[in-house]
Motif scaffolding. Structure first.
Motif, mmCIF file in Angstrom:
data_model
loop_
_atom_site.group_PDB
_atom_site.id
_atom_site.type_symbol
_atom_site.label_atom_id
_atom_site.label_comp_id
_atom_site.label_asym_id
_atom_site.label_seq_id
_atom_site.Cartn_x
_atom_site.Cartn_y
_atom_site.Cartn_z
ATOM 1 N N PHE A 1 -7.191 7.801 -4.700
ATOM 2 C CA PHE A 1 -7.709 7.278 -5.965
ATOM 3 C C PHE A 1 -8.781 8.175 -6.574
ATOM 4 O O PHE A 1 -9.596 7.716 -7.361
ATOM 5 C CB PHE A 1 -8.225 5.845 -5.811
ATOM 6 C CG PHE A 1 -7.176 4.880 -5.339
ATOM 7 C CD1 PHE A 1 -6.136 4.514 -6.180
ATOM 8 C CD2 PHE A 1 -7.216 4.345 -4.065
ATOM 9 C CE1 PHE A 1 -5.162 3.635 -5.761
ATOM 10 C CE2 PHE A 1 -6.239 3.471 -3.631
ATOM 11 C CZ PHE A 1 -5.206 3.111 -4.478
ATOM 12 N N SER A 2 -8.768 9.456 -6.181
ATOM 13 C CA SER A 2 -9.595 10.410 -6.922
ATOM 14 C C SER A 2 -9.096 10.429 -8.358
ATOM 15 O O SER A 2 -7.914 10.635 -8.619
ATOM 16 C CB SER A 2 -9.483 11.808 -6.302
ATOM 17 O OG SER A 2 -10.040 11.816 -5.006
ATOM 18 N N THR A 3 -9.999 10.207 -9.307
ATOM 19 C CA THR A 3 -9.590 10.025 -10.703
ATOM 20 C C THR A 3 -10.518 10.798 -11.616
ATOM 21 O O THR A 3 -11.731 10.871 -11.387
ATOM 22 C CB THR A 3 -9.631 8.532 -11.095
ATOM 23 O OG1 THR A 3 -8.992 7.763 -10.086
ATOM 24 C CG2 THR A 3 -8.923 8.297 -12.416
ATOM 25 N N ALA B 1 5.576 7.142 -4.460
ATOM 26 C CA ALA B 1 5.456 8.486 -3.914
ATOM 27 C C ALA B 1 4.248 8.509 -2.993
ATOM 28 O O ALA B 1 3.304 7.741 -3.164
ATOM 29 C CB ALA B 1 5.311 9.524 -5.028
ATOM 30 N N GLY B 2 4.290 9.390 -2.015
ATOM 31 C CA GLY B 2 3.172 9.484 -1.085
ATOM 32 C C GLY B 2 3.561 10.201 0.186
ATOM 33 O O GLY B 2 4.361 11.145 0.165
ATOM 34 N N VAL C 1 1.742 6.163 3.792
ATOM 35 C CA VAL C 1 0.710 5.893 2.802
ATOM 36 C C VAL C 1 1.298 6.302 1.462
ATOM 37 O O VAL C 1 1.386 7.493 1.148
ATOM 38 C CB VAL C 1 -0.584 6.675 3.089
ATOM 39 C CG1 VAL C 1 -1.633 6.359 2.032
ATOM 40 C CG2 VAL C 1 -1.117 6.356 4.477
ATOM 41 N N VAL C 2 1.765 5.314 0.695
ATOM 42 C CA VAL C 2 2.470 5.628 -0.551
ATOM 43 C C VAL C 2 1.877 4.834 -1.704
ATOM 44 O O VAL C 2 1.387 3.717 -1.531
ATOM 45 C CB VAL C 2 3.988 5.335 -0.428
ATOM 46 C CG1 VAL C 2 4.619 6.210 0.633
ATOM 47 C CG2 VAL C 2 4.241 3.871 -0.124
ATOM 48 N N LEU C 3 1.940 5.432 -2.890
ATOM 49 C CA LEU C 3 1.441 4.826 -4.119
ATOM 50 C C LEU C 3 2.627 4.279 -4.901
ATOM 51 O O LEU C 3 3.557 5.023 -5.249
ATOM 52 C CB LEU C 3 0.685 5.855 -4.949
ATOM 53 C CG LEU C 3 -0.076 5.344 -6.170
ATOM 54 C CD1 LEU C 3 -1.247 4.463 -5.738
ATOM 55 C CD2 LEU C 3 -0.571 6.518 -7.015
ATOM 56 N N ALA C 4 2.614 2.972 -5.162
ATOM 57 C CA ALA C 4 3.692 2.323 -5.913
ATOM 58 C C ALA C 4 3.131 1.757 -7.214
ATOM 59 O O ALA C 4 1.922 1.695 -7.418
ATOM 60 C CB ALA C 4 4.322 1.214 -5.077
ATOM 61 N N TYR D 1 0.398 1.218 -0.406
ATOM 62 C CA TYR D 1 0.811 0.713 0.905
ATOM 63 C C TYR D 1 0.294 1.676 1.963
ATOM 64 O O TYR D 1 0.539 2.887 1.905
ATOM 65 C CB TYR D 1 2.336 0.603 1.018
ATOM 66 C CG TYR D 1 2.767 0.223 2.426
ATOM 67 C CD1 TYR D 1 2.763 -1.105 2.827
ATOM 68 C CD2 TYR D 1 3.145 1.198 3.347
ATOM 69 C CE1 TYR D 1 3.113 -1.457 4.119
ATOM 70 C CE2 TYR D 1 3.502 0.852 4.638
ATOM 71 C CZ TYR D 1 3.485 -0.475 5.018
ATOM 72 O OH TYR D 1 3.826 -0.826 6.311
ATOM 73 N N ALA D 2 -0.416 1.153 2.936
ATOM 74 C CA ALA D 2 -0.938 1.955 4.036
ATOM 75 C C ALA D 2 -0.733 1.167 5.321
ATOM 76 O O ALA D 2 -1.499 0.255 5.634
ATOM 77 C CB ALA D 2 -2.418 2.265 3.824
ATOM 78 N N GLY D 3 0.309 1.505 6.058
ATOM 79 C CA GLY D 3 0.603 0.750 7.260
ATOM 80 C C GLY D 3 1.735 1.363 8.043
ATOM 81 O O GLY D 3 2.249 2.442 7.713
#
Length: 591
Positions: free
Chosen positions: A129-131, A281-282, A290-293, A335-337
């Motif tokens: 989440f670096s933005t 993606a991730g 660890v993926v960003l949806a 999602y991180a698991g």
């Protein structure tokens, strides 16, 4: 006959070696998604390879962005905010409003330390989440954000510390026009979930002339001139095994598009752009993902690898939703698991989750269904069943070994009986060798007649070893790729983790090429197997065949097992001990 026995013994060994090799190949193959290059596409199609990311994610020339300094906040220092649920422990920093630590609370090593999923360091690393406004992560990522409760202004207040919000004002200058934008990130976590919800808002606070065209369209190939934000994820995302330090998990960049999971092979100093925004993606590995949806469909999505990153670093993910002239709000889910059916099933529609959010394509993060995954599922069921009643994974594996030994008893008994009958016929076999040793064809005919008269099948003597191969492969698969067994102990201080090789002591200056430690279980297994081969199941005859079966087979098995998980070696040891007891009983009863 002696040569045949030696060849058969070596064949059994080759089957074991090939079995483990093929199992690892199948496992890697099932976890290896199709790459962009596998699709046979050129950079101009689904993914474009462009030079280092300076231009692709940058604002058009003439637009400058700088963070505004608030007098009330001058002198503030970096603070960390912790949110913990029963599944995740997240540490957020006001420096950039990013996620600097993320631990899987329910997965700990033998010391009780939760598994860390983030280890970003160095200038090129991007915390999740670096933005920043625009695409230059060298600017704006490290500025201090104001932290507050994460509940949206028009929403209910949070109950307890389960959410946090970070905001910062930025001044955008475009050809003399000055506009203030506020960037806000709201994070929310819930019990039982491996998700972090992030709402990102980019809002114009002070009216000014807008430069450039309006919002971008789906599938766009370039960014609009309106201010946009860029979110990054990368460099150091994945399991961080604190003990032992040499334990590692591979990480690869993946995304879901066109109905399948695809990998992203990256070269140094290159940016690979996708033609359309993927569903997610991730990063994925053998244990976790660890993926960003929830990526907006009008986003520009790319993967880049900077030149200063380490050679084994997979690169980083960059997402830039289209710029808007007024206010834009997007909702992401991280999602991180673990990559197991239960954890991922909560978000594919199989099981309900507290967020009420579902993405069926996340099921593609699971290993591809094949004969090995089914076999591993059976072994996992057995281990978990015995663990439920013992609370110790080492004891559970011992009980499973005994259970499998009982189930396979009829087949094992035939093999041991064949070994014993062959031993009893040793004088006759030696006599035939003396009489027909110069005529190989006649010798084979006589030996086959002898075995037929006594109803002996020489190949049956290797059944006890061969029938264990599927079980060994399934057990290896779950111990080396299922996070459930991470930190699963047996004997504290001796075998603290069945998913790792045991450590009796350091090798110090001795380096036999086996590893970095002296391991007790493989050594005791070698001794037990040599005893079995020499005294309980001695080969018929003498010479080279006897040497091969008595010494070479145990030594090669020892070398194979030396650096494998302790739980696997423990299973083999228990099976060998019971085989000795079984063969000893057969030797007394078959005369």
């Amino acid at each position: 006959m002696k040569k045949n026995i030696a060849i058969a013994g070596m064949l059994a060994l080759v089957v074991i070696v090939i079995g483990f090799g093929s199992q690892m190949f199948i496992q890697n193959k099932s976890q290896s998604p199709q790459t962009l290059s596998d699709r046979g596409e050129q950079p101009e199609s689904a993914a474009a390879a462009v030079p280092e990311s300076g231009g692709a994610f940058s604002l058009p020339p003439g637009i400058e962005v700088s963070p505004l300094r608030s007098a009330a906040k001058t002198g503030e220092s970096e603070e960390e905010i912790v949110i913990q649920t029963n599944q995740l422990r997240a540490v957020f920093s006001t420096k950039g409003g990013v996620l600097v630590s993320l631990q899987l609370v329910s997965y700990t090593d033998h010391r009780g330390v939760p598994l860390e999923l983030i280890e970003a360091s160095g200038q090129e690393a991007l915390y999740p989440f670096s933005t920043t406004l625009g695409g230059d992560f060298a600017e704006g990522v490290g500025v201090l954000y104001h932290a507050a409760d994460g509940a949206p202004p028009d929403g209910p207040a949070s109950e307890g510390q389960d959410s946090v919000a970070f905001s910062r004002d930025f001044l955008v200058e475009n050809e003399g026009a000055r506009t203030v934008y506020r960037l806000t990130k709201r994070f929310e976590m819930k019990d039982d979930e491996f998700l972090i919800r992030c709402r990102i808002e980019l809002e114009k606070l002070l009216a000014a002339e807008a430069g450039g065209p309006g919002p971008g369209e789906q599938g766009r190939s370039e960014l609009s001139a309106d201010p946009f934000y860029t979110i990054g994820l990368g460099a150091g995302v994945g399991p961080v095994f604190r003990y032992p330090q040499k334990r590692r998990d591979y990480q690869r960049l993946v995304f879901f598009d066109d109905g399948r999971k695809q990998a992203v092979p990256l070269e140094s100093k290159r940016l690979r752009l996708l033609e359309e925004a993927p569903a997610w993606a991730g990063y994925e590995g053998s244990y976790t993902a660890v993926v960003l949806a929830g990526i907006p469909r009008d986003s520009l999505v790319g993967f880049e690898k900077k030149g200063r990153l380490s050679g084994d670093d997979p690169g980083r993910l960059v997402v830039a939703p289209a710029g808007v002239p007024g206010k834009r709000t997007d909702e992401f889910f991280l999602y991180a698991g673990p990559t197991d059916p239960y954890a991922l099933g909560r978000y594919t529609g199989r099981i309900e989750n507290a967020f009420g959010w579902y993405e069926s394509s996340l099921a593609h993060l699971l290993p591809e269904e094949n004969i090995m995954t089914r076999l591993s599922g059976v072994i996992k069921t057995l281990v978990d069943f015995f663990y439920r009643y013992t609370g110790n994974y080492g004891v559970a594996i011992i009980l499973m070994a005994v259970f499998i030994k009982i189930v396979l008893l009829p087949l094992s008994h035939r093999g041991f009986a064949a070994v014993r009958k062959t031993q009893l016929l040793a004088p006759r076999i030696r006599e035939l060798h003396r009489e027909f040793g110069s005529n190989r064809r006649e010798l084979d005919i006589r030996l086959n007649e002898l075995y037929r008269d006594y109803r002996i099948k020489p190949s049956a003597s290797f059944l006890p070893v061969l029938i264990q191969l599927p079980v060994l492969l399934g057990l290896y698969s779950i111990l080396s790729g299922d996070l459930t067994y991470y930190g699963g102990g047996f004997i504290p201080g001796f075998i603290p983790d069945i998913s790792l090789p045991d450590i009796l002591g350091p090798l110090a200056k001795i380096d036999p090429g086996l590893g970095e430690a002296i391991r007790f279980l493989p050594i005791i297994t070698l001794v037990v197997m040599m005893y079995q081969s020499r005294y309980v199941q001695p080969p018929v005859g003498g010479g080279k065949a006897a040497f091969l079966l008595s010494y070479l087979f145990p030594v090669v098995v020892f070398l194979i097992l030396y650096n494998l998980p302790a739980g696997l070696v423990l299973y083999w040891l228990v099976q060998t001990i019971f085989s000795i007891l079984h063969q000893s009983y057969v030797n007394k009863t078959v005369t």
